[in-house]
Design a protein around this motif. Structure first.
Motif, PDB file in Angstrom:
ATOM      1  N   ALA A 208       0.835  -1.207   0.000  1.00  0.00           N
ATOM      2  CA  ALA A 208       0.000   0.000   0.000  1.00  0.00           C
ATOM      3  C   ALA A 208       0.868   1.254   0.000  1.00  0.00           C
ATOM      4  O   ALA A 208       0.564   2.243  -0.686  1.00  0.00           O
ATOM      5  CB  ALA A 208      -0.929  -0.013   1.217  1.00  0.00           C
ATOM      6  N   TRP A 209       1.953   1.226   0.770  1.00  0.00           N
ATOM      7  CA  TRP A 209       2.878   2.370   0.841  1.00  0.00           C
ATOM      8  C   TRP A 209       3.518   2.632  -0.521  1.00  0.00           C
ATOM      9  O   TRP A 209       3.583   3.776  -0.984  1.00  0.00           O
ATOM     10  CB  TRP A 209       3.937   2.071   1.899  1.00  0.00           C
ATOM     11  CG  TRP A 209       4.899   3.174   2.165  1.00  0.00           C
ATOM     12  CD1 TRP A 209       4.646   4.371   2.776  1.00  0.00           C
ATOM     13  CD2 TRP A 209       6.302   3.181   1.866  1.00  0.00           C
ATOM     14  NE1 TRP A 209       5.803   5.119   2.876  1.00  0.00           N
ATOM     15  CE2 TRP A 209       6.835   4.404   2.313  1.00  0.00           C
ATOM     16  CE3 TRP A 209       7.157   2.262   1.261  1.00  0.00           C
ATOM     17  CZ2 TRP A 209       8.175   4.748   2.190  1.00  0.00           C
ATOM     18  CZ3 TRP A 209       8.508   2.589   1.130  1.00  0.00           C
ATOM     19  CH2 TRP A 209       8.999   3.814   1.583  1.00  0.00           C
ATOM     20  N   GLU A 210       3.977   1.556  -1.183  1.00  0.00           N
ATOM     21  CA  GLU A 210       4.606   1.727  -2.492  1.00  0.00           C
ATOM     22  C   GLU A 210       3.621   2.266  -3.530  1.00  0.00           C
ATOM     23  O   GLU A 210       3.946   3.190  -4.293  1.00  0.00           O
ATOM     24  CB  GLU A 210       5.172   0.392  -2.986  1.00  0.00           C
ATOM     25  CG  GLU A 210       6.429  -0.066  -2.280  1.00  0.00           C
ATOM     26  CD  GLU A 210       7.127  -1.180  -3.035  1.00  0.00           C
ATOM     27  OE1 GLU A 210       7.137  -1.145  -4.288  1.00  0.00           O
ATOM     28  OE2 GLU A 210       7.665  -2.096  -2.387  1.00  0.00           O
ATOM     29  N   LEU A 211       2.433   1.680  -3.589  1.00  0.00           N
ATOM     30  CA  LEU A 211       1.456   2.125  -4.580  1.00  0.00           C
ATOM     31  C   LEU A 211       1.048   3.576  -4.350  1.00  0.00           C
ATOM     32  O   LEU A 211       0.853   4.337  -5.311  1.00  0.00           O
ATOM     33  CB  LEU A 211       0.228   1.212  -4.542  1.00  0.00           C
ATOM     34  CG  LEU A 211       0.444  -0.224  -5.021  1.00  0.00           C
ATOM     35  CD1 LEU A 211      -0.809  -1.058  -4.778  1.00  0.00           C
ATOM     36  CD2 LEU A 211       0.823  -0.254  -6.506  1.00  0.00           C
ATOM     37  N   LYS A 212       0.956   3.957  -3.093  1.00  0.00           N
ATOM     38  CA  LYS A 212       0.612   5.353  -2.789  1.00  0.00           C
ATOM     39  C   LYS A 212       1.715   6.289  -3.262  1.00  0.00           C
ATOM     40  O   LYS A 212       1.441   7.344  -3.868  1.00  0.00           O
ATOM     41  CB  LYS A 212       0.378   5.507  -1.288  1.00  0.00           C
ATOM     42  CG  LYS A 212      -0.139   6.880  -0.895  1.00  0.00           C
ATOM     43  CD  LYS A 212      -0.515   6.930   0.581  1.00  0.00           C
ATOM     44  CE  LYS A 212      -1.081   8.304   0.942  1.00  0.00           C
ATOM     45  NZ  LYS A 212      -1.451   8.377   2.380  1.00  0.00           N
ATOM     46  N   LEU A 213       2.970   5.932  -3.001  1.00  0.00           N
ATOM     47  CA  LEU A 213       4.086   6.761  -3.453  1.00  0.00           C
ATOM     48  C   LEU A 213       4.144   6.839  -4.975  1.00  0.00           C
ATOM     49  O   LEU A 213       4.480   7.882  -5.538  1.00  0.00           O
ATOM     50  CB  LEU A 213       5.408   6.193  -2.929  1.00  0.00           C
ATOM     51  CG  LEU A 213       5.725   6.409  -1.451  1.00  0.00           C
ATOM     52  CD1 LEU A 213       7.035   5.708  -1.080  1.00  0.00           C
ATOM     53  CD2 LEU A 213       5.834   7.897  -1.129  1.00  0.00           C
ATOM     54  N   ALA A 214       3.798   5.735  -5.644  1.00  0.00           N
ATOM     55  CA  ALA A 214       3.881   5.688  -7.107  1.00  0.00           C
ATOM     56  C   ALA A 214       2.652   6.290  -7.791  1.00  0.00           C
ATOM     57  O   ALA A 214       2.631   6.418  -9.013  1.00  0.00           O
ATOM     58  CB  ALA A 214       4.075   4.249  -7.568  1.00  0.00           C
ATOM     59  N   GLY A 215       1.623   6.625  -7.012  1.00  0.00           N
ATOM     60  CA  GLY A 215       0.430   7.221  -7.597  1.00  0.00           C
ATOM     61  C   GLY A 215      -0.473   6.241  -8.314  1.00  0.00           C
ATOM     62  O   GLY A 215      -1.227   6.623  -9.214  1.00  0.00           O
TER      63      GLY A 215
END
Length: 408
Positions: A208-215
């Protein structure tokens, strides 16, 4: 927000191995600096670094760290190589399931012996350069996996993923999430369903953290919601990573993966596995031969949390100063809960474990399961997309790749 906003996972800096401490993400972003290979082993066991490709890189850098520190005190080539073998084997044994860990260690052992005709000073430098090359190769492989996998997805795809097979599980970019990142850049992703992934919650904490950072648009779900959203027609594909793939296409991955594969077959949804050839182990005929790691029962009987305390007054700051004046302060909590408060720069950090199950319960906690090849639609590697019969196609796909069966 973009993929480049996600930090690199592990690297070499000033003669040390530096890595993101994933055990505390996403609420605490610490770096671990390893001065010895023992520190790398500790980071692997504690899952500060995890994910099969990242473990392969960690193994290589760990061997290089030994070669340039403790190994620098050895002046005899044969003694150096014998001790390097022992160190590499020790690193490889820290966790049993992910083959990349053994692959990285074995590749370093073979490289050292293949270059043993140079003087030791030069050999140590060559060993470090090989470890850095393995790290760079990992990102290249992941980007190729991403491109190969994105071609399988249609525009408007709704993808479900399990655990974290993202950039944090590799040197950079990711395997399963690498496919999603590539497809997102092509405008193909409508949304991602993120399994929380009990018991360590790598989906909720890391994916979830990665996808949020990647938009990348996503929604977090509990593991037991997957069947419901599949039945509702809300999933077009499932993409997961892998920790070891046997010669017949059986796939070991995070516990819960097998259940998703069965659900996909029932609902007519493609089930894709994204992994580099370094995760393929053609020395094992089938998944029954894969050793499944058993983890600490505390992962199931409680939850681990980390965070930063920001005092809202000078009085609160003085109180925390007093508590931590002599070092980390263990908060006295009843019922077996644990919390430690420590100073972190000008603030205060806490690490806690809170019991959710009754004391004394028996726990079964395998970290991985094995998905039979018959449930796998395709395996996506840097060399292309592999389909059944996997016994033939995997061998062809991995030919000349330097996978573990070729290191013998």
């Amino acid at each position: 927000m973009a993929i480049n906003d996600i930090p690199r996972t592990i690297w070499w800096e000033d003669g040390k191995v530096v890595l993101v401490d994933q055990s505390r993400l996403p609420l605490v972003g610490d770096l671990l600096v390893c001065n010895t290979y023992d520190g790398v082993c500790h980071a692997i066991r504690g899952m500060a670094v995890r994910g099969a490709p990242a473990l392969g890189v960690a193994a290589a850098l760990g061997v290089a760290l030994w070669a340039t520190t403790a190994g620098a005190r050895i002046d005899d080539v044969e003694s150096f190589l014998a001790e390097l073998d022992r160190v590499a084997d020790e690193i490889a044994e820290t966790r049993p399931t992910a083959v990349n860990l053994a692959w990285g260690a074995e590749r370093m052992k073979r490289f050292a012996r293949d270059n043993a005709d140079v003087n030791l000073s030069e050999l140590r430098d060559l060993i470090l350069q090989e470890a850095l090359a393995i790290r760079a190769e990992d990102e290249d492989r992941n980007r190729a996996i991403g491109a190969n996998g994105a071609a399988l997805l249609e525009s408007g795809s709704r993808v479900l993923t399990h655990c974290n097979a993202g950039s944090l599980a590799t040197a950079f970019f990711g395997t399963a999430l690498g496919v999603i990142f590539s497809a997102h850049e092509q405008g193909k992703i409508e949304g991602v369903w993120v399994d929380e992934t009990r018991p360590v919650l790598q989906g909720a904490r890391l994916t979830a953290w990665e996808l949020k950072l990647a938009g990348v648009p996503f929604k977090l779900i509990t593991d037991n919601m997957a069947a419901s959203i599949m039945r509702a027609g809300l999933v077009d594909a499932v993409i997961v990573g892998a920790d070891r793939i046997a010669a017949n296409g059986d796939v070991a991955n995070k516990i819960g993966t097998y259940g998703l594969a069965v659900l996909c077959k029932e609902h007519g949804i493609p089930f894709y596995v994204a992994a580099p050839t370094s995760t393929v182990d053609l020395t094992l005929a089938h998944g029954d031969d894969i050793v499944i790691e058993q983890r600490d029962e505390r992962e199931v009987t409680g939850v681990t949390v980390s965070g930063v305390i920001a005092p809202d007054s000078s009085a609160a700051s003085r109180a925390f100063d007093l508590l931590t004046d002599g070092g980390p302060y263990e908060v006295p909590i009843a019922k077996g809960h644990q919390m430690v408060i420590d100073r972190k720069g000008g603030a205060y950090r806490f690490d806690g474990w809170f019991r959710i199950a009754p004391p004394g319960v028996e726990v079964y906690n395998p970290a991985f399961d094995v998905t039979p090849a018959e449930y796998v639609t395709a395996i996506i590697t840097e060399c292309g997309v592999v389909r059944a019969p996997f016994g033939e196609s995997l061998a062809l796909n991995c030919q000349g790749s330097g996978a573990i069966h070729e290191l013998g």
